[in-house]
Write a protein that holds these residues in place. Sequence first.
Motif, short mmCIF file in Angstrom:
data_model
loop_
_atom_site.label_atom_id
_atom_site.label_comp_id
_atom_site.label_asym_id
_atom_site.label_seq_id
_atom_site.Cartn_x
_atom_site.Cartn_y
_atom_site.Cartn_z
N ASP A 82 1.05 -0.70 -0.29
CA ASP A 82 -0.16 -0.20 0.14
C ASP A 82 0.82 1.45 -0.17
O ASP A 82 0.81 1.99 0.95
N TRP A 83 1.44 1.12 -1.08
CA TRP A 83 2.66 2.78 -1.01
C TRP A 83 1.44 4.04 -1.39
O TRP A 83 1.83 5.23 -0.85
N ARG A 84 0.57 3.74 -1.83
CA ARG A 84 -0.02 4.92 -1.50
C ARG A 84 -0.88 5.87 -0.53
O ARG A 84 -0.30 6.83 -0.26
N SER A 85 -1.02 4.98 0.42
CA SER A 85 -1.56 5.44 1.64
C SER A 85 -0.34 5.90 1.99
O SER A 85 0.13 6.66 3.31
N TRP A 90 2.54 10.08 4.55
CA TRP A 90 4.13 11.18 5.16
C TRP A 90 4.05 12.71 4.14
O TRP A 90 4.73 13.13 4.96
N SER A 91 3.13 12.61 3.04
CA SER A 91 3.09 13.94 2.95
C SER A 91 2.86 14.51 3.71
O SER A 91 2.82 16.42 3.74
N ARG A 92 1.17 14.32 4.49
CA ARG A 92 0.94 15.03 5.63
C ARG A 92 1.03 15.28 6.37
O ARG A 92 1.87 17.01 7.08
N SER A 93 2.37 14.46 6.66
CA SER A 93 3.61 15.19 8.17
C SER A 93 4.54 15.56 7.71
O SER A 93 4.85 16.34 8.73
N TYR A 94 5.11 15.77 6.37
CA TYR A 94 5.96 16.25 6.14
C TYR A 94 5.65 18.50 5.96
O TYR A 94 5.83 18.96 6.48
N ARG A 95 4.23 18.78 5.28
CA ARG A 95 3.51 19.61 5.34
C ARG A 95 3.52 20.23 6.68
O ARG A 95 3.83 21.05 7.15
N LEU A 129 8.99 2.46 -1.98
CA LEU A 129 8.21 1.76 -2.90
C LEU A 129 8.99 1.23 -3.94
O LEU A 129 8.56 -0.49 -4.53
N VAL A 130 10.14 0.46 -3.65
CA VAL A 130 10.84 -0.73 -4.19
C VAL A 130 10.31 -1.96 -3.91
O VAL A 130 9.38 -2.96 -4.15
N ALA A 131 9.38 -2.34 -2.22
CA ALA A 131 8.90 -3.19 -1.72
C ALA A 131 7.62 -3.37 -2.47
O ALA A 131 7.30 -4.42 -1.97
N GLU A 199 -3.78 14.34 -3.58
CA GLU A 199 -4.81 12.91 -4.67
C GLU A 199 -4.57 12.96 -5.79
O GLU A 199 -4.54 11.74 -6.48
N SER A 200 -4.18 14.12 -6.36
CA SER A 200 -4.02 14.32 -7.92
C SER A 200 -3.12 13.46 -8.18
O SER A 200 -2.88 12.62 -9.22
N LEU A 201 -2.20 13.43 -7.78
CA LEU A 201 -0.63 12.94 -8.08
C LEU A 201 -0.57 11.26 -7.54
O LEU A 201 0.07 10.97 -8.49
N LEU A 202 -1.10 11.23 -6.73
CA LEU A 202 -1.59 9.80 -6.46
C LEU A 202 -2.27 8.76 -7.23
O LEU A 202 -2.13 7.56 -7.20
N ASP A 203 -3.85 9.55 -8.26
CA ASP A 203 -4.56 9.16 -8.87
C ASP A 203 -3.26 8.38 -10.60
O ASP A 203 -3.67 7.30 -10.68
N GLY A 204 -2.20 9.90 -10.64
CA GLY A 204 -1.45 9.55 -11.47
C GLY A 204 0.05 8.69 -11.28
O GLY A 204 -0.03 7.62 -12.85
N LEU A 205 -0.08 8.75 -10.19
CA LEU A 205 1.31 7.43 -10.25
C LEU A 205 0.28 6.01 -10.06
O LEU A 205 0.86 5.53 -10.40
N ASP A 206 -0.31 5.92 -9.40
CA ASP A 206 -1.61 4.48 -9.41
C ASP A 206 -1.61 4.30 -10.80
O ASP A 206 -1.52 2.65 -10.73
N SER A 207 -1.76 5.55 -11.97
CA SER A 207 -2.63 4.29 -13.18
C SER A 207 -1.41 4.23 -13.50
O SER A 207 -1.25 3.77 -14.48
#
Length: 216
Positions: A82-85, A90-95, A129-131, A199-207
């Motif tokens: 579950d790389w997306r979650s 992580w992004s929210r924690s970074y912000r 990500l590799v895992a 979410e837009s980035l994650l959608d694109g990465l998911d595709s």
Amino acid sequence: MARPRRPLLTRERIIATALALVDAEGLAAVSTRRLATELGVQGPSLYNHVRTKDDLIDAMVDAVLGEVDISMFDEISAGNPDWRSALRAWSRSYRTAMAAHPRIVPALASGPGQRPNALRMADAVFGGLVAAGWPRREATTVGTLMRYFLTGASLGSFAGGFPSDAAVYTDAYPHLNEAHLLADRQQRIDRDAFEVGLESLLDGLDSRYRLLRGGV
């Protein structure tokens, strides 16, 4: 009667004091003289713990990056890809970490260098990500993309940059007839924009992930 002893001068104390100065006044406020005054020591004693101002800035940036949660990447495995979650959390924690220290953000632009927390973060993101099944080259690209997004999102407030005087926009900028209201709604606008972008980035990465995995 013995005089009270001054707190021991340590690298950690110097970094914390310098970061407090940056939070209050910005990077320009940090100088050997000012820092020595804040710590109650002589300037030359600082060099026993930090070599140069660049070394100090690196240490402050790394201290802030140490506040970012990266534990979610440890949970990724072939059985739990579950790389997306993980990227979202992580992004929210970074912000959140950058929002607590916005004036240190410009110093992030140089990359991880030899900053330990920065390297641990890069290692965790790439390894997660590799895992999860991303090819190593693609994982590097994804990590780079996320860094661009997170750094840009941390640099400043879009909404907060608009003057609150409605007269500024009258006639000359008719499509900005409500722009004077943005500053008062800064936190909501910036938060919503961050979430939409993420979410837009994650959608694109998911595709892209599904394409790389053969449409799985």
